[in-house]
Design an enzyme around this catalytic site. Structure first.
Site, PDB file in Angstrom:
ATOM      1  N   ARG A 257     -13.504  -8.910   1.098  1.00 32.12           N
ATOM      2  CA  ARG A 257     -12.110  -8.865   1.004  1.00 32.12           C
ATOM      3  C   ARG A 257     -11.389 -10.184   1.236  1.00 32.12           C
ATOM      4  O   ARG A 257     -10.296 -10.258   0.586  1.00 32.12           O
ATOM      5  CB  ARG A 257     -11.734  -7.632   2.080  1.00 32.12           C
ATOM      6  CG  ARG A 257     -12.357  -6.181   1.639  1.00 32.12           C
ATOM      7  CD  ARG A 257     -12.118  -5.640   0.332  1.00 32.12           C
ATOM      8  NE  ARG A 257     -10.604  -5.441   0.210  1.00 32.12           N
ATOM      9  CZ  ARG A 257      -9.724  -4.489   0.848  1.00 32.12           C
ATOM     10  NH1 ARG A 257     -10.352  -3.395   1.002  1.00 32.12           N
ATOM     11  NH2 ARG A 257      -8.505  -4.544   0.299  1.00 32.12           N
TER      12      ARG A 257
ATOM     13  N   GLN B  24      -9.994  -4.201  -3.673  1.00 33.03           N
ATOM     14  CA  GLN B  24     -11.373  -3.678  -3.110  1.00 33.03           C
ATOM     15  C   GLN B  24     -12.494  -4.108  -4.094  1.00 33.03           C
ATOM     16  O   GLN B  24     -13.445  -4.542  -4.089  1.00 33.03           O
ATOM     17  CB  GLN B  24     -11.333  -2.126  -2.911  1.00 33.03           C
ATOM     18  CG  GLN B  24     -12.886  -1.581  -2.563  1.00 33.03           C
ATOM     19  CD  GLN B  24     -13.088  -2.059  -1.079  1.00 33.03           C
ATOM     20  OE1 GLN B  24     -12.453  -2.174  -0.222  1.00 33.03           O
ATOM     21  NE2 GLN B  24     -14.290  -2.756  -0.974  1.00 33.03           N
TER      22      GLN B  24
ATOM     23  N   HIS C 190      -7.449   0.764  -6.572  1.00 33.24           N
ATOM     24  CA  HIS C 190      -7.617  -0.137  -5.492  1.00 33.24           C
ATOM     25  C   HIS C 190      -8.345  -1.464  -5.920  1.00 33.24           C
ATOM     26  O   HIS C 190      -9.369  -1.878  -5.632  1.00 33.24           O
ATOM     27  CB  HIS C 190      -8.430   0.780  -4.365  1.00 33.24           C
ATOM     28  CG  HIS C 190      -8.476   0.086  -2.862  1.00 33.24           C
ATOM     29  ND1 HIS C 190      -7.693  -1.158  -2.559  1.00 33.24           N
ATOM     30  CD2 HIS C 190      -9.361   0.380  -1.768  1.00 33.24           C
ATOM     31  CE1 HIS C 190      -7.843  -1.369  -1.370  1.00 33.24           C
ATOM     32  NE2 HIS C 190      -8.816  -0.517  -0.793  1.00 33.24           N
TER      33      HIS C 190
ATOM     34  N   ARG D  17       0.971  -1.126  -0.164  1.00 37.42           N
ATOM     35  CA  ARG D  17      -0.025  -0.193   0.125  1.00 37.42           C
ATOM     36  C   ARG D  17       0.928   1.341   0.108  1.00 37.42           C
ATOM     37  O   ARG D  17       1.763   1.366   0.784  1.00 37.42           O
ATOM     38  CB  ARG D  17      -1.144  -0.057   1.130  1.00 37.42           C
ATOM     39  CG  ARG D  17      -1.648   1.143   1.325  1.00 37.42           C
ATOM     40  CD  ARG D  17      -2.787   1.270   2.448  1.00 37.42           C
ATOM     41  NE  ARG D  17      -3.942   0.268   1.994  1.00 37.42           N
ATOM     42  CZ  ARG D  17      -5.070   0.447   2.357  1.00 37.42           C
ATOM     43  NH1 ARG D  17      -5.476   1.360   3.361  1.00 37.42           N
ATOM     44  NH2 ARG D  17      -6.174  -0.188   1.929  1.00 37.42           N
TER      45      ARG D  17
ATOM     46  N   CYS E 109     -16.690   1.268   0.270  1.00 39.28           N
ATOM     47  CA  CYS E 109     -15.458   0.355   0.507  1.00 39.28           C
ATOM     48  C   CYS E 109     -15.194   0.810   2.174  1.00 39.28           C
ATOM     49  O   CYS E 109     -14.444  -0.375   2.582  1.00 39.28           O
ATOM     50  CB  CYS E 109     -14.445   0.799  -0.177  1.00 39.28           C
ATOM     51  SG  CYS E 109     -14.066   2.666   0.163  1.00 39.28           S
TER      52      CYS E 109
ATOM     53  N   ASP F 180     -17.862   6.713  -1.594  1.00 41.47           N
ATOM     54  CA  ASP F 180     -16.440   6.767  -0.675  1.00 41.47           C
ATOM     55  C   ASP F 180     -16.306   7.986  -0.135  1.00 41.47           C
ATOM     56  O   ASP F 180     -17.090   9.056  -0.603  1.00 41.47           O
ATOM     57  CB  ASP F 180     -15.227   6.091  -1.644  1.00 41.47           C
ATOM     58  CG  ASP F 180     -14.071   5.968  -1.069  1.00 41.47           C
ATOM     59  OD1 ASP F 180     -14.057   5.775   0.290  1.00 41.47           O
ATOM     60  OD2 ASP F 180     -13.016   5.922  -1.538  1.00 41.47           O
TER      61      ASP F 180
HETATM   62  N1   CP Z   1     -11.570  -0.411   2.269  1.00 38.20           N
HETATM   63  C1   CP Z   1     -10.123  -0.438   2.716  1.00 38.20           C
HETATM   64  O1   CP Z   1      -9.112  -0.709   1.782  1.00 38.20           O
HETATM   65  O2   CP Z   1     -10.177  -0.375   3.961  1.00 38.20           O
HETATM   66  P1   CP Z   1      -8.676  -0.188   4.792  1.00 38.20           P
HETATM   67  O3   CP Z   1      -8.131   1.215   4.453  1.00 38.20           O
HETATM   68  O4   CP Z   1      -9.151  -0.154   6.279  1.00 38.20           O
HETATM   69  O5   CP Z   1      -7.676  -1.246   4.264  1.00 38.20           O
END
Ligand code: CP
Length: 310
Positions: free
Chosen positions: A298, A139, A136, A108, A270, A230
């Site tokens: 997820r 997701q 992402h 990430r 998300c 979001d």
């Molecule tokens: N939706 C998502 O990626 O959540 P986090 O940022 O908690 O990983």
């Protein structure tokens, strides 16, 4: 059971074609059913290590990757944030070190270019995008699994994304259009998905999938089978919060907006959600809301992805 293969990296939904995406989602459904029945399944990561490198906070992504790796028989290492991708040594050198120890790195980070640089430096390392500023894709796998669970085929379904034309919107649109669904994205002027991203999404359409972009939230939500939103301010944009709250107010997903959608339409997010901003409590806590199904999925989607890469 696990006999599908994937490219050696998953930096974007676009690293899959429609066949790989469908295979991944089928495997995810299979793994989900096996877990629910406490049925044993293959452990394709036995003897393998997976590195989790996170430069931004995470609840869902980090937790579900930790569980996924362990349930597939592998082991997780989590080098501290201050020693990876943090200036102590180059991104390429971090990747070249990890390539000698682990088989998969889940990353990430900020710009997608950082992830590309990491993956390019270590061609034997399988690299997974756990969120960048632009995409992402993990997701999107969970979102697609959630939609398929509810609707089966997506070819006659319209998914409206209302809000910032961000990384989640882009990856969602790529997955839905690749599965033959119809995407509408409504964002205020200046916060749309970049035209090049829209063109790229259109190019990956399969089975008649379409995308429309508008600044009209009501038009996007009208008759839609699911309305997705979001946060208005993503990680790294905190200085813009006050401006964004004002600009995005007409894009709040509330009962009035949901009433324009198709009967029985789903609400999707998300998470984390900023209740009272992009969505009201009434909507996110309503029977239409599938946000915790998305969060659960997820795990199953990422298990399938890791099984394909491992
Ligand atoms: N939706 C998502 O990626 O959540 P986090 O940022 O908690 O990983």
């Amino acid at each position: 059971m696990i006999d599908v293969t994937a490219p050696t990296r998953f930096l974007s939904v676009l690293d899959f074609g429609p066949a790989e995406l469908s295979a991944c989602l089928s495997l995810a459904a299979e793994l989900k059913a096996a877990r629910a029945a406490r049925r044993a399944h293959e452990r394709p990561l036995t003897g393998q290590h997976v590195a989790l490198l996170f430069e931004k906070p995470s609840l869902r992504t980090r937790s579900t990757f930790q569980i996924a790796v362990r349930e597939l028989g592998g082991d997780v290492i989590e080098p501290p944030q201050d020693v990876v991708l943090g200036g102590r040594e180059s991104i390429a050198d971090v990747a070249r070190n990890l390539e000698r120890w682990v088989s998969i790195a889940v990353v990430r980070t900020f710009a997608q270019a950082r992830l590309e640089e990491f993956a390019s430096a270590a061609p034997r390392l399988r690299v997974v995008n756990a969120l960048t500023d632009e995409e992402h894709p993990c997701q999107a796998l969970a979102d697609a699994l959630t939609l398929i669970e509810r609707f089966g085929e997506l070819s006659d379904r319209t998914i409206a994304f209302v809000g910032d034309g961000n990384n989640v919107a882009r990856s969602l649109a790529q997955a839905v259009i690749m599965l033959g669904g119809h995407v509408r994205i409504a964002s205020p002027a200046g916060y749309e998905l970049p035209p090049a991203a829209v063109a790229e999404i259109r190019n990956c359409a399969a089975n008649g999938g379409t995308i429309e972009v508008t600044d009209d939230a009501a038009a996007a939500a009208g008759g839609a089978d699911a309305v997705y939103t979001d946060v208005w301010t993503s990680m790294g944009q905190e200085a813009e919060t006050a401006t964004r709250i004002q600009l995005f107010a007409p894009y709040q997903v509330n009962s009035t907006l949901m009433s324009l959608a198709a009967p029985g339409a789903l609400f999707m997010h998300c998470l984390p959600a900023h209740r009272g901003d992009e969505v009201t409590d009434e909507v996110i806590d309503s029977p239409a809301s599938v946000v915790f199904d998305q969060a659960e999925n997820r795990l199953h989607a990422q298990k399938a992805l890791l099984a394909m890469l491992g």
